[in-house]
Design a protein around this motif. Structure first.
Motif, PDB file in Angstrom:
ATOM      1  N   GLY A   1     -10.658  -4.490  -4.008  1.00 11.29           N
ATOM      2  CA  GLY A   1      -9.329  -3.665  -4.091  1.00 11.29           C
ATOM      3  C   GLY A   1      -9.998  -2.210  -4.016  1.00 11.29           C
TER       4      GLY A   1
ATOM      5  N   GLN B   1      -2.132  -0.536  -8.645  1.00  8.57           N
ATOM      6  CA  GLN B   1      -3.130  -0.740  -7.989  1.00  8.57           C
ATOM      7  C   GLN B   1      -2.773  -1.500  -6.601  1.00  8.57           C
ATOM      8  OE1 GLN B   1      -6.717  -0.027  -8.361  1.00  8.57           O
ATOM      9  NE2 GLN B   1      -7.020  -0.766  -6.520  1.00  8.57           N
ATOM     10  N   ALA B   2      -3.022  -1.144  -5.438  1.00 10.04           N
ATOM     11  CA  ALA B   2      -2.600  -1.963  -4.380  1.00 10.04           C
ATOM     12  C   ALA B   2      -3.717  -2.921  -3.924  1.00 10.04           C
ATOM     13  CB  ALA B   2      -2.304  -1.232  -3.254  1.00 10.04           C
ATOM     14  N   VAL B   3      -3.524  -4.111  -3.983  1.00 12.91           N
ATOM     15  CA  VAL B   3      -4.907  -5.175  -3.775  1.00 12.91           C
ATOM     16  C   VAL B   3      -4.206  -6.210  -2.732  1.00 12.91           C
ATOM     17  CG1 VAL B   3      -6.078  -7.125  -4.620  1.00 12.91           C
ATOM     18  CG2 VAL B   3      -5.475  -5.020  -6.290  1.00 12.91           C
TER      19      VAL B   3
ATOM     20  N   SER C   1     -16.142 -11.328 -14.882  1.00  9.19           N
ATOM     21  CA  SER C   1     -15.034 -10.939 -15.411  1.00  9.19           C
ATOM     22  C   SER C   1     -14.223 -11.981 -16.124  1.00  9.19           C
ATOM     23  CB  SER C   1     -14.165 -10.194 -14.353  1.00  9.19           C
ATOM     24  OG  SER C   1     -14.938  -9.327 -13.445  1.00  9.19           O
ATOM     25  N   ILE C   2     -14.188 -12.930 -15.526  1.00 11.67           N
ATOM     26  CA  ILE C   2     -13.058 -14.018 -16.135  1.00 11.67           C
ATOM     27  C   ILE C   2     -13.716 -14.857 -17.121  1.00 11.67           C
ATOM     28  CG2 ILE C   2     -11.691 -16.046 -15.832  1.00 11.67           C
ATOM     29  CD1 ILE C   2     -11.083 -14.888 -13.133  1.00 11.67           C
TER      30      ILE C   2
ATOM     31  N   ALA D   1     -12.234  -6.967 -12.937  1.00 13.35           N
ATOM     32  CA  ALA D   1     -12.505  -7.884 -11.877  1.00 13.35           C
ATOM     33  C   ALA D   1     -12.198  -7.192 -10.392  1.00 13.35           C
ATOM     34  CB  ALA D   1     -11.295  -8.890 -11.833  1.00 13.35           C
TER      35      ALA D   1
ATOM     36  N   SER E   1     -12.337  -5.159   0.598  1.00 15.13           N
ATOM     37  CA  SER E   1     -11.024  -5.921   0.472  1.00 15.13           C
ATOM     38  C   SER E   1     -10.735  -6.762  -0.970  1.00 15.13           C
ATOM     39  CB  SER E   1     -10.443  -6.700   1.649  1.00 15.13           C
ATOM     40  OG  SER E   1     -11.022  -8.195   1.834  1.00 15.13           O
ATOM     41  N   ILE E   2     -12.082  -7.466  -1.069  1.00 12.42           N
ATOM     42  CA  ILE E   2     -11.818  -8.558  -2.406  1.00 12.42           C
ATOM     43  C   ILE E   2     -11.708  -7.398  -3.452  1.00 12.42           C
ATOM     44  CG2 ILE E   2     -13.384  -9.723  -3.710  1.00 12.42           C
ATOM     45  CD1 ILE E   2     -14.405 -10.967  -0.983  1.00 12.42           C
TER      46      ILE E   2
ATOM     47  N   ARG F   1      -5.572  -8.935  -0.859  1.00 10.89           N
ATOM     48  CA  ARG F   1      -6.047 -10.209  -1.232  1.00 10.89           C
ATOM     49  C   ARG F   1      -5.360 -10.887  -2.132  1.00 10.89           C
ATOM     50  NH1 ARG F   1     -10.581 -11.347   2.318  1.00 10.89           N
ATOM     51  NH2 ARG F   1     -10.542 -13.485   1.333  1.00 10.89           N
TER      52      ARG F   1
ATOM     53  N   ILE G   1     -16.866 -12.423  -9.751  1.00 13.15           N
ATOM     54  CA  ILE G   1     -15.750 -12.045 -10.603  1.00 13.15           C
ATOM     55  C   ILE G   1     -15.379 -13.020 -11.615  1.00 13.15           C
ATOM     56  CG2 ILE G   1     -13.188 -11.664 -10.270  1.00 13.15           C
ATOM     57  CD1 ILE G   1     -13.639 -10.380  -7.759  1.00 13.15           C
TER      58      ILE G   1
ATOM     59  N   GLU H   1      -6.172 -13.813  -3.645  1.00 16.08           N
ATOM     60  CA  GLU H   1      -7.085 -14.341  -4.374  1.00 16.08           C
ATOM     61  C   GLU H   1      -7.225 -13.170  -5.430  1.00 16.08           C
ATOM     62  OE1 GLU H   1      -7.227 -13.931  -1.294  1.00 16.08           O
ATOM     63  OE2 GLU H   1      -8.725 -15.306  -0.507  1.00 16.08           O
ATOM     64  N   THR H   2      -7.612 -12.012  -5.162  1.00 15.25           N
ATOM     65  CA  THR H   2      -7.966 -11.184  -6.080  1.00 15.25           C
ATOM     66  C   THR H   2      -6.949 -10.641  -6.972  1.00 15.25           C
ATOM     67  OG1 THR H   2      -9.585  -9.892  -4.241  1.00 15.25           O
ATOM     68  CG2 THR H   2      -9.058  -8.601  -6.173  1.00 15.25           C
TER      69      THR H   2
ATOM     70  N   LEU I   1      -4.307   3.014  -2.309  1.00  7.62           N
ATOM     71  CA  LEU I   1      -4.496   2.047  -3.152  1.00  7.62           C
ATOM     72  C   LEU I   1      -4.036   2.417  -4.541  1.00  7.62           C
ATOM     73  CD1 LEU I   1      -7.674   0.306  -1.836  1.00  7.62           C
ATOM     74  CD2 LEU I   1      -5.383  -0.026  -0.819  1.00  7.62           C
TER      75      LEU I   1
ATOM     76  N   LEU J   1      -7.032 -13.180  -9.604  1.00  7.08           N
ATOM     77  CA  LEU J   1      -8.019 -12.988 -10.482  1.00  7.08           C
ATOM     78  C   LEU J   1      -7.904 -11.895 -11.562  1.00  7.08           C
ATOM     79  CD1 LEU J   1     -11.018 -13.807  -7.867  1.00  7.08           C
ATOM     80  CD2 LEU J   1     -10.443 -15.111  -9.875  1.00  7.08           C
ATOM     81  N   LEU J   2      -7.159 -10.722 -11.074  1.00 11.07           N
ATOM     82  CA  LEU J   2      -6.757  -9.671 -11.772  1.00 11.07           C
ATOM     83  C   LEU J   2      -5.993 -10.323 -13.059  1.00 11.07           C
ATOM     84  CD1 LEU J   2      -6.082  -6.843  -9.276  1.00 11.07           C
ATOM     85  CD2 LEU J   2      -7.888  -6.883 -11.118  1.00 11.07           C
TER      86      LEU J   2
ATOM     87  N   GLU K   1       0.830  -1.148  -0.001  1.00  6.66           N
ATOM     88  CA  GLU K   1       0.181  -0.128   0.050  1.00  6.66           C
ATOM     89  C   GLU K   1       0.868   1.075  -0.016  1.00  6.66           C
ATOM     90  OE1 GLU K   1      -2.964  -0.038   2.991  1.00  6.66           O
ATOM     91  OE2 GLU K   1      -3.850  -1.738   2.096  1.00  6.66           O
TER      92      GLU K   1
ATOM     93  N   GLU L   1      -5.684 -13.256 -14.276  1.00  6.48           N
ATOM     94  CA  GLU L   1      -6.415 -14.190 -15.009  1.00  6.48           C
ATOM     95  C   GLU L   1      -7.349 -13.423 -16.173  1.00  6.48           C
ATOM     96  OE1 GLU L   1      -8.161 -17.455 -12.774  1.00  6.48           O
ATOM     97  OE2 GLU L   1      -9.008 -18.209 -14.705  1.00  6.48           O
ATOM     98  N   SER L   2      -8.040 -12.464 -15.595  1.00  5.64           N
ATOM     99  CA  SER L   2      -9.100 -11.793 -16.235  1.00  5.64           C
ATOM    100  C   SER L   2      -8.252 -10.721 -17.177  1.00  5.64           C
ATOM    101  CB  SER L   2     -10.169 -10.877 -15.392  1.00  5.64           C
ATOM    102  OG  SER L   2      -9.366  -9.782 -14.696  1.00  5.64           O
TER     103      SER L   2
ATOM    104  N   ASP M   1      -7.146  -7.667 -16.305  1.00 12.34           N
ATOM    105  CA  ASP M   1      -7.387  -6.739 -16.122  1.00 12.34           C
ATOM    106  C   ASP M   1      -6.086  -5.732 -15.451  1.00 12.34           C
ATOM    107  OD1 ASP M   1     -10.125  -5.987 -16.282  1.00 12.34           O
ATOM    108  OD2 ASP M   1     -10.521  -7.519 -14.907  1.00 12.34           O
TER     109      ASP M   1
END
Lengths: 505, 311
Positions: B259, A211-213, B161-162, B169, B256-257, A215, B157, A217-218, A188, A221-222, A38, A224-225, A227
């Motif tokens: 962001g 972008q600070a994320v 998104s995927i 996402a 949090s999920i 989690r 998501i 998992e998220t 963020l 996913l970013l 962050e 994979e998608s 983004d």
């Protein structure tokens, strides 16, 4: 009627999946980076690790992937014969993002502000930093070989004088990097655009975001998608899954970061090196690394191979041998009590292990260690708390054991970390341990005296005396979109090659 | 009505005082050395050491008595000055504006979206209590309500998104970033508000005055507009007020999920980092916000059903 409409909508949705999946390579003209770190504020001392990765600000000295120092904002540097004065020749024709020229005065100002704040620079024996004509001169109170390496660290980023308030507070990021911050939304988000007047030529991509994320998992996913184009710090489970996603490439590098057990060498049960060796022999390093970190990198000595000359293949590796551990403890007068825990007179072999959950693998590893120590009759209670409790308990002497991880390449030369942590002790290193031979070896090396044989002797002492018990070496993992080329993963965790990244053809 | 508003104003002052004193006492009561915690918050977990903590102690004057610090905070507050964060050094009010603002935007979008979904479906179900829509709604709303929000977020998501590639996402900054997190929240909210609307509507639709309206020949639309809407209004508005409060709590996980910068995240970090001015400022604004929300709900309920005030 409605249900029929719903059904046809579902069919359309499924069909369009195929059409969209090919669009994953298409880019929106913005390079998106995602990482867990962050942004606290504009100050290099607190958030410089992000600004250096985003190529918005630069240091005088850079580091290549092998840990060699390379020119940054300084093109050359030279110590005086007595080692008390370092002269840095600065790059010419460099502009800050506010249009002001990069000068020796600006560099001196930035470093003096950083030096007044807590951090690595504060620990170097610097007597003064000043401009001398076009050069920057650093005067030392004693000779100090790792100085150029210290100036490559993120806390030594050079900002324009206009970035600092009167009291030294940093109000804005005004660096010299290939990208210019256009929007800083702590904690963020950061947006940047290419800096047209960059001395090294404009970067390949016009706009970038950070972008600070938090989690993991998220973040996965970013990636994979599509983004995010570069995703930093993947967790082991996501790495396995992303490896089968065909739009993403996984980059892995072994980093100079070690999972280790900080030991209070003044504790009655731990003061004998044999007791520390016994604890070390109780640890199945390969098993722990494979189970928790998911890569086979049990740490058989303090420094991982990534640290280069501080790692030695000649060293006897720390081995897993619970029977030998029990024998050593018996030698020290410990006998198993009724519940299997060792006792010695009124003493019971019971220790409190302090750790913190900021890195999720720490409490998990602590639980595994608890089991392993129970095997040799050592009871361990886990206290997972705030990271700052470790220096607190170090200072007041109440710490038994602490499970931490330490980056030995905050500066590319681990000497800096060894000086603050082990010569003779430090908040994130040895505790109540004082080995005069080791301390004098390290101090001499810091002054530029000594070479490979002195280094080897120093790590032999650490290996035999175990002021801390190494457990595993870390790897850094990133997911990079196949839509870009030129991204790198840096073992020193300094940069991601941002300014050299291009869109794939 | 004026009395009610005066009561809310007095409540606001009391809440401000209580929140100020309580957060201050709680922050003081938390274990651990404050200087070390602040240094860890500022410089990161492996850069905190005794020297950094000492520097923080010096800079912030942490040695002085706690009561003095509280007095200073109260004095600044009377001048409408929330102070500066001890972690970032930025004015607390700016941080709250950014982070509470982001949370409120998300909560507002979620509430609006849930209003579009929940009450209309609930009303339709309530009008035909026992019909297929009513029975279907019971199943769907129970299912939606029982899926934890973080799971719902991840499902959306993965799906949107995927697999479909329609929406980002996670992230923050573009309007498209609003859709998934607010939809995640809205589905949970709509599941409940649809049930509330359904029950209220079913009650009204079964009442003698509704039956009488039908007998005298009003159409279903006229019946609903003249006799239905206002009668279910008070129950719905009161519940929406409550939902907004629950949202501000529930938004933490979603933030949090996805962001998303938000007050939940900021508050947790401020507590870890012992950022007392930030915690006090946030708690104060949240407390006052809830009082204002209650006042607004009172006003709206009074406007919908003025009988209470006349009695």
């Amino acid at each position: 009627m409605l249900s029929r409409r719903l059904a046809s909508a579902a069919v359309i949705a499924v069909l369009s999946t195929a059409a969209f999946s090919t669009a994953a390579f298409a880019h929106d003209g913005v390079l998106d980076i995602a990482a867990p770190f962050e942004i606290k504020d504009a100050d290099p001392v607190t958030s410089g690790n992000i600004f250096i990765k985003m190529d918005v600000a630069e240091t005088l000295v850079n580091v290549d992937a092998e840990g060699r120092l390379t020119p940054g904002l300084a093109t050359a540097w030279q110590a005086s014969d007595d080692g008390l004065e370092w002269r840095f020749t600065l790059r010419e024709g460099v502009l800050f993002h506010d249009g002001s020229p990069f000068t020796a005065e600006a560099a001196a100002n930035a470093l003096n502000v950083a030096r007044a704040k807590p951090g690595l620079l504060e620990t170097a024996p610097i007597a003064g930093i000043a401009a001398d004509g076009k050069d920057l001169v650093v005067r030392l109170s004693e000779s100090f070989a790792p100085l150029p390496a210290f100036l490559s660290e993120y806390r030594s980023l050079i900002y324009a004088p206009a970035a600092y308030a009167q009291d030294g507070r940093v109000t804005e990021v005004i660096g010299t990097g290939a990208y210019r911050v256009t929007r800083l939304e702590a904690p963020l988000r950061l947006e940047a655009e290419a800096f047209a007047d960059y001395w090294g030529g404009a970067p390949g991509i016009d706009r970038a975001t950070y972008q600070a994320v938090g989690r993991a998992e998220t973040r996965a996913l970013l990636a994979e998608s599509g983004d995010a184009d570069y995703v930093f710090n993947l967790d082991p489970a996501s790495t396995t899954r992303l490896a089968s996603v065909n739009t993403v490439e996984i980059l892995t590098v072994s980093v100079p970061r070690t999972l280790l057990l900080k030991v209070n060498a003044g504790h009655p049960a731990l003061s004998d090196p044999r007791a520390r060796q016994a604890l070390s022999m109780a640890i199945d390093r390969e098993g722990l690394a494979q189970a928790i970190l998911r890569f086979p990198a049990g740490g058989t000595q303090l420094f991982p191979p990534a640290v280069g000359e501080w790692h030695s293949d000649d060293l006897e590796p720390l081995a897993y041998d619970p029977d030998a551990a029990r024998a050593l403890l018996a030698e020290l007068g410990w006998t198993p009590g009724d519940d299997g825990i060792l006792t010695r007179g009124d003493e019971r072999f019971s220790l409190v292990l302090t750790t913190f959950p900021d890195r999720p693998e720490l409490p998990l590893s602590a639980a595994v260690l608890q089991q392993m120590f129970a095997e040799i009759g050592v009871e361990m209670v886990i206290d997972s708390t705030n990271s700052s409790e470790i220096p607190v308990r170090h200072a007041d002497g109440t710490l038994d054991l602490a499970l931490i991880n330490r980056n030995f390449a905050l500066v590319p030369d681990p000497l800096g970390t060894l000086l603050t942590d082990y010569a003779p002790s430090g908040d994130w290193g040895a505790m109540n341990w004082d080995n005069p031979e080791f301390t004098s070896l390290i101090r001499a090396l810091a002054q530029g005296k000594g070479g490979p044989s002195e280094r080897l002797r120093a790590i032999e002492i650490l290996q035999a005396d175990l002021p801390v018990i190494p457990i595993a070496w870390y790897q850094q993992t990133a997911a990079v979109s196949k839509g870009i080329t030129g991204a790198v993963i840096d073992p020193y965790e300094r940069n991601i090659g941002l300014k050299d990244i291009r869109w794939a053809e | 009505m004026i009395r009610a508003l005066g009561y809310r104003a007095a409540q606001a002052v009391l809440v401000a005082l209580l929140v100020g004193v309580l957060t201050f006492l709680m922050m003081q009561a938390l274990p651990g050395d404050m200087a070390f915690r602040i240094a860890a918050g500022r410089y990161g977990y492996d850069a905190v050491n005794a020297a950094a903590a000492d520097a923080v102690r010096q800079e912030l004057g942490l040695d002085r008595p706690a009561i003095e610090a509280f007095g200073l905070w109260l004095r600044d507050l009377l001048r409408l000055d929330f102070g500066t964060s001890v972690i970032s050094g930025a004015p607390v009010i700016d941080e709250i504006r950014h982070q509470l603002g982001a949370s409120l935007q998300l909560a507002g979008a979620a509430l609006a979206l849930s209003l579009l979904i929940g009450p209309p479906v609930g009303v339709l179900a309530g009008l035909r209590a026992g019909g297929w829509l009513d029975r279907g709604l019971l199943v769907v709303s129970t299912a939606l309500r029982s899926v934890p929000q973080f799971l719902m977020g991840l499902i959306l998501i993965v799906l949107v998104s995927i697999h479909l590639g329609w929406l980002p996402a996670a992230g923050h900054g573009r309007p498209a970033h609003f859709i998934l997190p607010s939809l995640t929240l809205a589905l949970g909210l709509a599941a409940v508000s649809a049930r509330i609307a359904r029950d209220a509507m079913a009650g009204v639709a079964a009442s003698p005055f509704y039956a009488f309206g039908r007998w005298k020949g009003l159409s279903e639309g006229q019946m609903f507009r003249r006799h239905g809407l206002r009668n279910i209004g008070v129950a719905l508005v009161t519940f929406l007020g409550l939902q907004f409060v629950m949202l501000v709590e529930g938004v933490v996980v979603i933030e949090s999920i996805f962001g998303w910068p938000g007050i939940g995240h900021a508050l947790v970090h401020a507590i870890f980092g012992r950022d007392v001015p930030m915690v006090q400022g946030t708690a104060l604004l949240l407390g006052l916000g809830f009082v204002a929300l209650n006042a607004a709900v009172d006003l709206a309920a009074h406007w919908i059903d003025p009988r209470g005030a006349r009695a």
